[in-house]
Design a protein around this motif. Structure first.
Motif, PDB file in Angstrom:
ATOM      1  N   GLY A 161       0.828  -1.203   0.000  1.00 49.54           N
ATOM      2  CA  GLY A 161       0.000   0.000   0.000  1.00 49.54           C
ATOM      3  C   GLY A 161       0.859   1.248   0.000  1.00 49.54           C
ATOM      4  N   LEU A 162       1.906   1.240   0.793  1.00 49.05           N
ATOM      5  CA  LEU A 162       2.802   2.402   0.841  1.00 49.05           C
ATOM      6  C   LEU A 162       3.518   2.593  -0.486  1.00 49.05           C
ATOM      7  CD1 LEU A 162       4.423   2.245   4.390  1.00 49.05           C
ATOM      8  CD2 LEU A 162       2.918   4.032   3.492  1.00 49.05           C
ATOM      9  N   LEU A 163       3.958   1.465  -1.051  1.00 49.32           N
ATOM     10  CA  LEU A 163       4.666   1.556  -2.327  1.00 49.32           C
ATOM     11  C   LEU A 163       3.753   2.175  -3.387  1.00 49.32           C
ATOM     12  CD1 LEU A 163       6.544  -1.861  -2.239  1.00 49.32           C
ATOM     13  CD2 LEU A 163       7.591   0.406  -2.187  1.00 49.32           C
ATOM     14  N   ALA A 164       2.504   1.788  -3.337  1.00 50.49           N
ATOM     15  CA  ALA A 164       1.545   2.367  -4.279  1.00 50.49           C
ATOM     16  C   ALA A 164       1.305   3.835  -3.954  1.00 50.49           C
ATOM     17  CB  ALA A 164       0.239   1.590  -4.227  1.00 50.49           C
ATOM     18  N   ARG A 165       1.152   4.094  -2.679  1.00 47.76           N
ATOM     19  CA  ARG A 165       0.867   5.454  -2.209  1.00 47.76           C
ATOM     20  C   ARG A 165       1.945   6.429  -2.655  1.00 47.76           C
ATOM     21  NH1 ARG A 165       1.420   9.828  -0.376  1.00 47.76           N
ATOM     22  NH2 ARG A 165       0.934  10.736   1.664  1.00 47.76           N
ATOM     23  N   TYR A 166       3.222   6.020  -2.542  1.00 44.57           N
ATOM     24  CA  TYR A 166       4.318   6.909  -2.948  1.00 44.57           C
ATOM     25  C   TYR A 166       4.731   6.664  -4.387  1.00 44.57           C
ATOM     26  CZ  TYR A 166       4.460   8.042   1.969  1.00 44.57           C
ATOM     27  OH  TYR A 166       4.111   8.449   3.229  1.00 44.57           O
ATOM     28  N   GLN A 167       3.976   5.806  -5.068  1.00 43.02           N
ATOM     29  CA  GLN A 167       4.201   5.515  -6.476  1.00 43.02           C
ATOM     30  C   GLN A 167       5.646   5.167  -6.779  1.00 43.02           C
ATOM     31  OE1 GLN A 167       2.112   8.192  -9.047  1.00 43.02           O
ATOM     32  NE2 GLN A 167       0.286   8.094  -7.782  1.00 43.02           N
ATOM     33  N   VAL A 168       6.139   4.269  -5.992  1.00 42.66           N
ATOM     34  CA  VAL A 168       7.478   3.767  -6.260  1.00 42.66           C
ATOM     35  C   VAL A 168       7.337   2.779  -7.400  1.00 42.66           C
ATOM     36  CG1 VAL A 168       9.455   2.539  -5.291  1.00 42.66           C
ATOM     37  CG2 VAL A 168       8.021   3.969  -3.814  1.00 42.66           C
ATOM     38  N   GLY A 169       7.917   3.087  -8.508  1.00 50.54           N
ATOM     39  CA  GLY A 169       7.719   2.215  -9.669  1.00 50.54           C
ATOM     40  C   GLY A 169       6.315   2.385 -10.215  1.00 50.54           C
ATOM     41  N   LEU A 175      -0.665  -1.365  -6.739  1.00 51.38           N
ATOM     42  CA  LEU A 175      -2.047  -1.356  -6.281  1.00 51.38           C
ATOM     43  C   LEU A 175      -2.626  -2.773  -6.357  1.00 51.38           C
ATOM     44  CD1 LEU A 175      -4.406   0.372  -5.262  1.00 51.38           C
ATOM     45  CD2 LEU A 175      -5.215   0.465  -7.631  1.00 51.38           C
ATOM     46  N   ASN A 176      -2.377  -3.434  -7.492  1.00 50.88           N
ATOM     47  CA  ASN A 176      -2.861  -4.800  -7.620  1.00 50.88           C
ATOM     48  C   ASN A 176      -2.235  -5.718  -6.562  1.00 50.88           C
ATOM     49  OD1 ASN A 176      -4.673  -4.380  -9.624  1.00 50.88           O
ATOM     50  ND2 ASN A 176      -3.252  -4.861 -11.297  1.00 50.88           N
ATOM     51  N   MET A 177      -0.956  -5.534  -6.363  1.00 48.05           N
ATOM     52  CA  MET A 177      -0.262  -6.325  -5.334  1.00 48.05           C
ATOM     53  C   MET A 177      -0.892  -6.078  -3.967  1.00 48.05           C
ATOM     54  SD  MET A 177       1.927  -8.436  -6.296  1.00 48.05           S
ATOM     55  CE  MET A 177       2.880  -8.846  -4.847  1.00 48.05           C
ATOM     56  N   HIS A 178      -1.192  -4.805  -3.775  1.00 47.03           N
ATOM     57  CA  HIS A 178      -1.779  -4.411  -2.500  1.00 47.03           C
ATOM     58  C   HIS A 178      -3.131  -5.112  -2.299  1.00 47.03           C
ATOM     59  CE1 HIS A 178      -3.110  -1.996   0.864  1.00 47.03           C
ATOM     60  NE2 HIS A 178      -4.187  -1.614   0.185  1.00 47.03           N
ATOM     61  N   ILE A 179      -3.942  -5.076  -3.333  1.00 42.60           N
ATOM     62  CA  ILE A 179      -5.255  -5.710  -3.221  1.00 42.60           C
ATOM     63  C   ILE A 179      -5.096  -7.221  -3.037  1.00 42.60           C
ATOM     64  CG2 ILE A 179      -7.459  -6.123  -4.404  1.00 42.60           C
ATOM     65  CD1 ILE A 179      -6.945  -3.428  -5.864  1.00 42.60           C
ATOM     66  N   PHE A 180      -4.156  -7.779  -3.789  1.00 46.78           N
ATOM     67  CA  PHE A 180      -3.921  -9.215  -3.677  1.00 46.78           C
ATOM     68  C   PHE A 180      -3.511  -9.587  -2.248  1.00 46.78           C
ATOM     69  CE2 PHE A 180      -0.890 -12.753  -3.768  1.00 46.78           C
ATOM     70  CZ  PHE A 180      -1.728 -13.752  -4.246  1.00 46.78           C
ATOM     71  N   CYS A 181      -2.570  -8.827  -1.703  1.00 51.63           N
ATOM     72  CA  CYS A 181      -2.093  -9.126  -0.343  1.00 51.63           C
ATOM     73  C   CYS A 181      -3.218  -8.955   0.670  1.00 51.63           C
ATOM     74  CB  CYS A 181      -0.928  -8.216   0.030  1.00 51.63           C
ATOM     75  SG  CYS A 181       0.564  -8.625  -0.856  1.00 51.63           S
ATOM     76  N   GLY A 182      -4.018  -7.917   0.437  1.00 50.58           N
ATOM     77  CA  GLY A 182      -5.127  -7.669   1.347  1.00 50.58           C
ATOM     78  C   GLY A 182      -6.102  -8.827   1.341  1.00 50.58           C
ATOM     79  N   GLU A 183      -6.372  -9.341   0.139  1.00 55.36           N
ATOM     80  CA  GLU A 183      -7.314 -10.445   0.040  1.00 55.36           C
ATOM     81  C   GLU A 183      -6.733 -11.725   0.622  1.00 55.36           C
ATOM     82  OE1 GLU A 183      -8.436 -10.323  -4.088  1.00 55.36           O
ATOM     83  OE2 GLU A 183      -9.868  -8.696  -3.728  1.00 55.36           O
ATOM     84  N   LEU A 184      -5.435 -11.888   0.413  1.00 56.36           N
ATOM     85  CA  LEU A 184      -4.753 -13.036   1.009  1.00 56.36           C
ATOM     86  C   LEU A 184      -4.922 -12.987   2.539  1.00 56.36           C
ATOM     87  CD1 LEU A 184      -2.932 -15.365  -0.038  1.00 56.36           C
ATOM     88  CD2 LEU A 184      -0.983 -13.998   0.743  1.00 56.36           C
ATOM     89  N   LEU A 185      -4.761 -11.805   3.056  1.00 51.73           N
ATOM     90  CA  LEU A 185      -4.892 -11.616   4.500  1.00 51.73           C
ATOM     91  C   LEU A 185      -6.303 -11.983   4.960  1.00 51.73           C
ATOM     92  CD1 LEU A 185      -3.715 -10.396   7.180  1.00 51.73           C
ATOM     93  CD2 LEU A 185      -4.666  -8.227   6.453  1.00 51.73           C
TER      94      LEU A 185
END
Lengths: 225, 462, 299
Positions: A161-169, A175-185
């Protein structure tokens, strides 16, 4: 990809998580046995209820118990982590917008700066929790790979989420990774040690009832947690 | 040799069996045989499946391995903060392991579990107060002891102790006749000093039915006399049952649940037979826990209460002093620094902290009572609880365990320790023997008897 | 007179002087002597383990061990144990005073004979935990006369000829007098009745002048005469004296002066006065100091 994650996957994970939690919560209380646990749960509902509420409430307050007060370091790391872990998923603006779109409901939202602080706090606290597991012999001895896995699963949504928030890369990737991880959780919650997010209340309530009914509560002594 | 002559899975339930076990000096052969004892994995797993339900399953599952319980455990602290003494580790590496392996564990592992269950945990339940998840490791160790007992992996003295309850319904070979005789003998010895002193045996409908610890009968009968004197001076209408007079339960320490049930049922039968208004037990912690707190559940009483209201001796004493039934001569109060040992079994585990402090207010000159730190429900175990005191095999570990109490006492600066609990009393006595810190220790009864203001009509004629 | 004697012994040097007296009486009067030894005090919580009072070691008491201890006692007293002596040996486990009283309850002896306090026991934890010493407890609670031999000097027993009876005119003193009379008559001894006028505690802060003291002495003597003399006349010889001073000192002095072989006193302190024998009551003080055996009677 994004559609899939926010579509079918979202519904499945949310369903599994909520139903799973509910089922396990009910199973927990149904599985309590007055004779095996040696607590007369049903005979004294009022005393049991009082004990349970106290037992949960006291431990939810930072430094509210002897346990928290005698170990301030973990207390800070613990609350730092859990404040973020509870507040951010529910009250982040982005999350609420998403929820309104999907479920038609939304909660109170956090100010963006506050949300940043909580998120960083959670990440930093997680770092200290890992460090603690590595450094303190009394924690290291019990720590298994499973414990690190659980920590990773719980902190991954924050980091992505932070990486997306600060748009690193690339933003959309994170964002997709973030959603994926969130759903995994979410999926992991009912089936792993993460079940403590709801079983904490169950277990605390049980011990609270034990003290409230059998171990002094009915003698008028409130447990000094 | 799967089942030994001394060490086997069968409980001892005859006097001959007990004598035979006793004839094996220090249990030397018993422990030798234990090395060969077979583990009945099927029975073990079946028992676990039947008895590990939500509570314990959840405890074992959600333990975050956070180590917050470490500092709560005095055994962890006095053993050089050995990580192997962290409560969560102790239970996860024993009971947790047995469950993970579905009961398929070997003899050596079971003997290891025995050492952990009896020499690394006194079931003081202190860690339960320090776990954010509310995991009470002490309860799980109590449970583990039951599994180990069922499989025959139990310290020699406790196998005997549990057997004593099965045979004599008492923790020692004291018969019902011995009990009544000894009580009457004691009363006779003191009746000159306290005219009218009697021991009413088997009186129906009395206000108080008094129960004791068999050790008092066997070795310290003055305690019986003192109890009689205090009831007498307080003008109580009391009685003792000729059967069902033993309040203690070594079976509880041993994990012999069937014997626990037999034992408490003998006391409950006495309550039902004599129909007293209340039952009062002697100054013993585990006896109270066994007969009043846990006992109703063993006996299948769904409301968790004994047949009649049952209270600890300190509750009665506090009440008698507070209501003026017993009066203390202020000039005879304790006028030296004195501290108080809180027994885990009725302070932490039944919340009786106020009663003992009320008593202290009456019997100690203001300013001389010094609390230990920590105290009340946060007090540490004496170091000998849960059966630890009596196990020869683990004597070394027990002596180390005493260090915490020794240091707590030294910190108070008091030279007199009041310990209204047999186990604590023993442990404190032993710590003086081992560490020689120059303290005295006492139950409450002898102290109170000496400072009573005796009403005119109860005084002896001069 | 002394048909059954219970001799409670540590079977160590501390009881040697008492042993001399015990065997002497038993032989002289053809008594049955029960040699009783409390071998260990309970230890290690509820377990069966005890601390052996002699070796200070932890032991499991089983049949073998008690047999071994019994044999040990037999060997220790070998020189006394000949055919002419009618004796039994018993050993027990427990708190010494209590076990001695228990044995006395079963045996119903005519006399309990108690050895000297076992030296270093005073420092041990076992003593601290009990209320008062063995000596005090047995003296207070025994149902029969208790004979103490505390100092070696008190143990030279060449038969009885002079008995001193110390009285404080209490009811129990009368009982003790009955007993003293019985002994004196049966054994054909002289009996000296003695009372010490306490000038220390009685008049603390107020010094009596000698006239007052002597006045009181005369009164006490009159009391002794009226109370005891009629019966004393049954004896072959008797005397009556009252001295002033600290009672226990005066009694010990008087007994020495009379070359008494035996001192008889009533023990009637209601409470055990102090855990420390050196600060104990009058009778305890006499027991500790006397140069002859002391018999204490409490009921």
């Amino acid at each position: 990809m994004h559609d899939l994650l926010t579509g079918v996957f979202f519904w499945i994970t949310l369903g599994v998580c909520l139903i799973g939690m509910l089922a396990r919560f009910i199973m927990y209380f149904r599985g309590l046995s007055w004779q095996l646990d040696r607590v007369a749960y049903t005979s004294y509902p009022a005393a049991g209820f009082k004990g349970a509420v106290r037992s949960i409430y006291k431990w939810l307050i930072p430094f509210g118990t002897y346990g928290w007060r005698t170990q301030p370091f973990i207390a800070i790391a613990f609350f730092g982590f859990h404040l973020g872990a509870v507040l951010i998923p529910l009250f982040l603006l982005g999350h609420n917008l998403f929820l309104r779109e999907k479920l038609g409901i939304s909660f109170f939202t956090l100010n963006a700066d506050v949300a940043d602080i909580f998120t960083w706090m959670a990440v930093a606290s997680a770092f200290f929790l890992v460090l603690r597991r590595l450094v303190l012999p009394e924690v290291r001895i019990m720590t298994t790979r499973y414990d690190y896995f659980i920590l990773l699963v719980s902190i991954a949504p924050f980091i992505t989420g932070l990486l997306a928030r600060y748009q690193v890369g690339e933003y959309s990737f994170w964002l997709n990774m973030h959603i994926f991880c969130g759903e995994l959780l979410l999926i992991a919650i009912p089936f792993t040690k993460l079940s403590h997010v709801f079983l904490f209340f169950a277990s605390r309530a049980q011990l609270g009832m034990d003290f409230g009914i059998k171990r002094g509560g009915m003698k008028g002594t409130k447990m000094a947690w | 040799m799967p089942e030994g002559k001394f060490c086997n899975k069968k409980p001892v339930d005859t006097a001959e069996g007990i004598n035979e076990l006793l004839s094996d000096t220090s249990g030397n052969d018993y422990y030798k045989e234990m090395k060969e004892l077979e583990v009945d994995s099927d029975l073990l797993w079946k028992t676990i499946q039947n008895t590990v339900k939500s509570r314990m399953k959840t405890w074992l599952e959600i333990c975050a391995h956070c180590g917050m319980c470490a500092d709560s455990c005095f055994l962890y602290e006095v053993n050089g903060r050995d990580p192997k003494q962290v409560p969560a580790y102790k239970i996860q590496s024993t009971l947790g392991e047995i469950i993970r392996k579905k009961g398929k564990v070997d003899n050596e592992f079971m003997r290891h579990c025995m050492e952990v269950a009896w020499a690394q945990c006194t079931c003081c339940n202190r860690c339960g107060m320090y776990c954010p998840h509310g995991i009470d490791t002490g309860i799980m160790f109590g449970y583990l002891r039951g599994l180990l007992y069922q499989q025959g992996f139990v310290p020699w003295e406790l196998k005997i102790g549990a057997g004593m309850h099965r045979v004599y319904r008492a923790q020692m070979d004291v018969t019902d006749a011995d009990f009544v005789d000894t009580f009457e003998w004691m009363v006779e010895e003191y009746e000159d000093d306290y005219p009218g002193l009697t021991v009413p045996v088997d009186v129906e409908g009395a206000d108080i039915m008094y129960t004791v610890n068999a050790r008092e009968v066997k070795h310290y009968p003055e305690d019986l006399a003192e109890a009689a004197i205090l009831f007498h001076i307080a003008g109580e209408n009391w009685t003792v049952p000729s059967k069902g007079w033993e309040e203690t339960s070594l079976a509880m320490f041993a994990g012999d649940w069937a014997a626990c049930k037999m034992q408490v049922e003998s006391v409950y039968a006495a309550m039902e037979r004599l129909k007293p208004k209340r039952m009062i037990g002697t100054e013993c912690g585990h006896a109270h826990r066994a007969t009043v707190v846990e006992g109703p559940y063993w006996a299948g009483r769904k409301n968790g209460q004994p047949p009649v209201e049952s209270i600890h001796y300190v509750e009665w004493l506090a009440e008698a002093l507070n209501t003026g039934k017993l009066k203390i001569d202020p000039s005879k109060r304790i006028k030296e620094p004195v501290t108080l040992q809180d027994s885990c079994n009725y302070i932490r585990n039944q919340g009786l902290k106020k009663a003992t402090r009320d008593i202290m207010k009456h019997i100690v000159e203001p300013g001389f009572f010094i609390e230990m730190s920590p105290n009340k429900e946060h007090n540490y175990c004496c170091g000998g609880g849960g059966g630890f005191n009596g196990i020869g095999l683990f004597r070394k570990q027990r002596n180390i365990a005493l260090i915490k109490k020794r240091d707590q006492i030294l910190e108070t600066g008091a030279k007199l320790v009041l310990a209204p609990c047999h186990n604590c009393w023993d442990a404190i006595r032993d710590l003086e023997e081992v560490y020689e810190i120059g303290i005295r220790w006492s139950f409450l009864k002898p102290v109170v008897v000496k400072m009573l203001e005796i009403p005119e009509h109860l005084r002896p004629e001069e | 007179m002394f048909k059954k004697i219970l001799f409670a012994t540590s079977a160590t040097g501390a009881s040697d002087h008492a042993a001399r007296v015990a065997f002497n009486i038993a032989k002289s009067y053809q008594s049955h002597l029960n040699i009783f030894h409390v071998l260990g005090v309970p230890s290690r919580g509820y377990s069966q383990v005890v601390v052996d009072v002699k070796t200070k070691e932890r032991v499991d008491v089983d049949e073998d061990y008690t047999a071994w201890v019994t044999e040990d006692i037999r060997t220790y007293y070998e020189k006394y144990l000949d055919e002419s002596l009618n004796y039994t040996i018993d050993v027990a486990v427990g708190v010494p005073a209590r076990e001695i009283l228990r044995q006395a309850k079963i045996l119903k002896p005519d006399l309990i004979l108690l050895g000297g306090s076992t030296g270093d026991e005073g420092e041990s934890v076992y003593k601290k935990s009990s209320l008062g010493s063995t000596l005090q407890k047995v003296a207070k609670s025994a149902n029969c006369p208790v004979l103490f031999v505390n100092r070696p000097a008190a143990s030279f027993w060449g038969g009885l000829s002079n008995i001193v009876f110390g009285t404080d005119f209490s009811k129990i003193s009368d009982k003790a007098f009955d007993f003293a009379m019985k002994v004196a008559k049966t054994l054909d001894c002289e009996l000296s009745v003695f009372h010490a006028l306490d000038i220390s505690a009685l008049h603390a802060g107020k010094m009596l002048n000698q006239d007052e003291i002597e006045q009181q002495i005369r009164e006490s003597l009159r009391k002794i005469r009226s109370r005891y003399e009629p019966r004393l006349k049954e004896l072959k010889g008797y005397s009556m004296d009252v001295w002033e001073g600290i009672p226990f000192i005066e009694i010990v002095k008087y007994a020495r002066d009379k070359q008494a072989d035996l001192l008889i006193m009533a023990h009637h302190s209601r409470k055990i006065s102090s855990e420390d024998i050196r600060l104990g009551g009058n009778v305890e003080q006499v027991i500790v100091r006397a140069g002859c055996p002391v018999i204490s009677i409490n009921k």
